[in-house]
Each structure stands twice: as structure tokens, then as C-alpha cells.
Motif scaffolding. Sequence first.
Motif, PDB file in Angstrom:
ATOM      1  N   MET A   1       0.847  -1.331   0.095  1.00  0.00           N
ATOM      2  CA  MET A   1       0.113   0.057   0.071  1.00  0.00           C
ATOM      3  C   MET A   1       0.827   1.102  -0.009  1.00  0.00           C
ATOM      4  N   ASP A   2       1.704   1.251   0.649  1.00  0.00           N
ATOM      5  CA  ASP A   2       2.892   2.566   0.829  1.00  0.00           C
ATOM      6  C   ASP A   2       3.235   2.783  -0.707  1.00  0.00           C
ATOM      7  N   LEU A   3       3.553   2.045  -1.490  1.00  0.00           N
ATOM      8  CA  LEU A   3       3.868   2.249  -2.958  1.00  0.00           C
ATOM      9  C   LEU A   3       2.959   3.100  -3.690  1.00  0.00           C
ATOM     10  N   PHE A   4       1.878   2.667  -3.583  1.00  0.00           N
ATOM     11  CA  PHE A   4       0.405   3.230  -4.107  1.00  0.00           C
ATOM     12  C   PHE A   4       0.344   4.656  -3.655  1.00  0.00           C
ATOM     13  N   ALA A  29       9.515  -3.105 -16.247  1.00  0.00           N
ATOM     14  CA  ALA A  29       8.374  -3.206 -15.389  1.00  0.00           C
ATOM     15  C   ALA A  29       7.076  -2.965 -16.416  1.00  0.00           C
ATOM     16  N   ALA A  30       7.328  -2.159 -17.552  1.00  0.00           N
ATOM     17  CA  ALA A  30       6.495  -1.791 -18.358  1.00  0.00           C
ATOM     18  C   ALA A  30       5.844  -3.135 -19.070  1.00  0.00           C
ATOM     19  N   PHE A  31       7.204  -3.989 -19.356  1.00  0.00           N
ATOM     20  CA  PHE A  31       6.578  -5.243 -20.167  1.00  0.00           C
ATOM     21  C   PHE A  31       5.616  -5.987 -19.597  1.00  0.00           C
ATOM     22  N   ALA A  92      -1.975   0.745 -18.998  1.00  0.00           N
ATOM     23  CA  ALA A  92      -1.331  -0.180 -17.917  1.00  0.00           C
ATOM     24  C   ALA A  92       0.115  -0.225 -17.734  1.00  0.00           C
ATOM     25  N   ALA A  93       0.705   0.119 -19.124  1.00  0.00           N
ATOM     26  CA  ALA A  93       2.323   0.023 -19.045  1.00  0.00           C
ATOM     27  C   ALA A  93       2.811   1.335 -18.328  1.00  0.00           C
ATOM     28  N   THR A  94       1.925   2.407 -18.861  1.00  0.00           N
ATOM     29  CA  THR A  94       2.479   3.736 -17.936  1.00  0.00           C
ATOM     30  C   THR A  94       2.481   3.638 -16.548  1.00  0.00           C
ATOM     31  N   GLN A  95       1.184   3.250 -16.021  1.00  0.00           N
ATOM     32  CA  GLN A  95       1.286   2.820 -14.799  1.00  0.00           C
ATOM     33  C   GLN A  95       2.412   2.007 -14.236  1.00  0.00           C
ATOM     34  N   ASN A  96       2.728   1.033 -14.824  1.00  0.00           N
ATOM     35  CA  ASN A  96       3.689   0.111 -14.049  1.00  0.00           C
ATOM     36  C   ASN A  96       5.104   0.858 -14.199  1.00  0.00           C
ATOM     37  N   ILE A  97       5.264   1.738 -14.995  1.00  0.00           N
ATOM     38  CA  ILE A  97       6.426   2.718 -14.907  1.00  0.00           C
ATOM     39  C   ILE A  97       6.499   3.506 -13.829  1.00  0.00           C
ATOM     40  N   LEU A  98       5.541   4.301 -13.574  1.00  0.00           N
ATOM     41  CA  LEU A  98       5.043   5.165 -12.502  1.00  0.00           C
ATOM     42  C   LEU A  98       5.269   4.384 -11.215  1.00  0.00           C
ATOM     43  N   LEU A  99       4.880   3.356 -11.187  1.00  0.00           N
ATOM     44  CA  LEU A  99       5.035   2.696  -9.633  1.00  0.00           C
ATOM     45  C   LEU A  99       6.494   2.259  -9.564  1.00  0.00           C
TER      46      LEU A  99
END
Length: 170
Positions: A1-4, A29-31, A92-99
Motif C-alpha cells: 500500500m505504501d507504494l501506491f 516493469a512496463a513489459f 497499464a504500461a504507463t502505470q507500471n513505469i510510474l510505480l
Amino acid sequence: MDLFATRRSIRKYTSQEVEGQMVETLLKAAFFAPTARNLKPWHFLVIDDRQILTELAEEFPTMSMLAGAPLAIVVCGDSEISEDFWPDDCAAATQNILLCATQNGLGSCWCAVYPRVERMEGFVEKFQMPEQIKPYSLIALGYPDETKQTPERYDPARVHYNGFKPAAEQ
Ligand SMILES: Cc1cc2nc3c(=O)[nH]c(=O)nc-3n(C[C@H](O)[C@H](O)[C@H](O)COP(=O)(O)O)c2cc1C
């Protein structure tokens, strides 16, 4: 949860370069993102050229933070691979990169390209993208030079179990 909770849009960055190894981690992470029918219709354009970043900051006012960012990744979809779901897959790939960026101590900011036609056309022309390549988002990245608090965002009024009930019954 900390990550989000700690992922926030960071628009000020230190001058520290983002190492090549870190860029690869972000892309890996994006892939890992899910895609419709597992078609994986992405292309990732990495921009670490100072002059190009500065030009983008000047040409696109919503991306002005690039004036101080050492890195950007443009997430693109290939409409020949997935005609209708490429925007969802790119999101979805964009959000993976952000996280992944947050997890690794980087600041990041999602900047919209799609569905703004003038931005998409501007990117296609600037980066000589083939017809089927659709620029979806630009992610500004760098080591953060600002801190942001985590606001409370959970809103039970926007959560519905088993259907939307008339207001009187809520
Ligand atoms: C689809 C999308 C497009 C966005 N486009 C921009 C943008 O062009 N420029 C920008 O500075 N921020 C942009 N943002 C970042 C939002 O402004 C930001 O996520 C929002 O204010 C919430 O703040 P937070 O990310 O710190 O939680 C965008 C975010 C999303 C999800």
C-alpha cells in the motif's frame, strides 16, 4: 500500500542522471503490464537527449517540467498489432513505469499525449513515427527535487456493491 500511496506526480528533479540500468528496470516493469489478448502492442521511446527534452518542454506547455528532467519515456501503441485496445494497454504500461519509478526512488509525471490530436501529430512528426505507431503518454522522470504529502483518497461514496442504488436508499 505504501507504494501506491507515495506515488505522486513529481515535476521538479535534481540534475542527477538516471542510470542506464534503472531505465532498463523501468522498461522491464512496463513489459510486465497486462494487455488485451496478450498482444503487447507497445513501443517505448526513451529520450535522454538534453536538447530534445528542452524542445519538448517549449513545444508542449503541459510537459514544461521536461525543462528540468533528465529523462522521459514515451509509451506508444501499435495499432496494427491491436487496433482497438492499444490505449488501454499503454495506460497499464504507463502505470507500471510510474510505480516502478516510485519503488526505486525516482520522481515521475504522466503527461497525456493521446487523445489530444495536436500532441499526437506533433510527436509523430518530431520523432518520425510510422503510420501505425500511436504516441500515448510521455512520462517525465528524474530524481525528485520536491516532496509531496499523501492525501486521503479513499471515498466510500464512490464504491458500490452489487449495483448502483437510488440515492434515497443509500
Ligand atoms: C491521463 C493522465 C494525463 C495527465 N497529463 C498530465 C499532463 O499533461 N501534465 C501534467 O503535468 N500532469 C499530467 N497528469 C498528472 C495529473 O495531473 C496527476 O496525476 C493528478 O493531478 C493527481 O496527482 P498525483 O499524480 O500526484 O496523485 C496526467 C495524469 C493522467 C492520469
